[in-house]
Design a protein around this motif. Structure first.
Motif, PDB file in Angstrom:
ATOM      1  N   GLU A 124      -2.902  -1.054   2.459  1.00 29.37           N
ATOM      2  CA  GLU A 124      -1.501  -0.855   3.523  1.00 29.37           C
ATOM      3  C   GLU A 124      -1.555  -1.875   4.537  1.00 29.37           C
ATOM      4  N   ARG A 125      -2.824  -1.802   5.242  1.00 33.41           N
ATOM      5  CA  ARG A 125      -2.799  -2.792   6.476  1.00 33.41           C
ATOM      6  C   ARG A 125      -2.454  -4.117   6.250  1.00 33.41           C
TER       7      ARG A 125
ATOM      8  N   ARG B   3       1.001  -4.788   5.046  1.00 31.91           N
ATOM      9  CA  ARG B   3       2.069  -4.790   6.127  1.00 31.91           C
ATOM     10  C   ARG B   3       2.057  -5.927   6.778  1.00 31.91           C
ATOM     11  N   THR B   4       0.654  -6.593   7.219  1.00 33.37           N
ATOM     12  CA  THR B   4       0.227  -7.484   7.974  1.00 33.37           C
ATOM     13  C   THR B   4       0.829  -8.913   7.275  1.00 33.37           C
TER      14      THR B   4
ATOM     15  N   PRO C 159       5.930  -8.282   6.245  1.00 36.59           N
ATOM     16  CA  PRO C 159       6.168  -7.216   7.493  1.00 36.59           C
ATOM     17  C   PRO C 159       7.490  -6.553   7.059  1.00 36.59           C
TER      18      PRO C 159
ATOM     19  N   VAL D 108       7.459  -4.586   4.400  1.00 35.26           N
ATOM     20  CA  VAL D 108       6.920  -3.731   3.680  1.00 35.26           C
ATOM     21  C   VAL D 108       6.452  -2.374   4.726  1.00 35.26           C
ATOM     22  N   LYS D 109       7.344  -1.319   4.559  1.00 39.16           N
ATOM     23  CA  LYS D 109       7.270  -0.215   5.558  1.00 39.16           C
ATOM     24  C   LYS D 109       6.556   0.978   5.040  1.00 39.16           C
ATOM     25  N   LYS D 110       6.209   0.948   3.777  1.00 33.95           N
ATOM     26  CA  LYS D 110       5.686   2.313   3.509  1.00 33.95           C
ATOM     27  C   LYS D 110       4.753   1.955   2.008  1.00 33.95           C
TER      28      LYS D 110
END
Length: 77
Positions: free
Chosen positions: A61-62, A65-66, A69, A71-73
């Motif tokens: 996830e990290r 998302r990095t 951006p 990607v919220k969940k």
């Protein structure tokens, strides 16, 4: 480039090789372009590992998302 394509690219280049070093793998099951929700499945050694939720949140996830951006969940399936 669509959100799914961006997610698949990061998975292929960064996430999958790292998981495969430990005998695991990952599959992108679904990507909801509107909500930014990505459904993934951990496979191989990662699928049954007691640390899989830590791998999912602290690494997958990290990293997603990095790099992506939008990607919220992340949802495990």
């Amino acid at each position: 480039m669509s959100l799914r394509e961006k997610v698949e690219e990061v998975v292929e280049k960064d996430i999958r090789p790292a998981l495969m070093r430990d005998g695991g793998n990952i599959a992108v099951v679904d990507v909801d372009e509107e909500t930014g929700t990505v459904k993934i499945q951990l496979l191989g050694a990662c699928g049954g590992c007691p640390m899989s939720m830590i791998t999912l949140t602290a690494f997958v996830e990290r990293h997603l998302r990095t790099k992506v951006p939008e990607v919220k969940k992340i949802v495990p399936v």
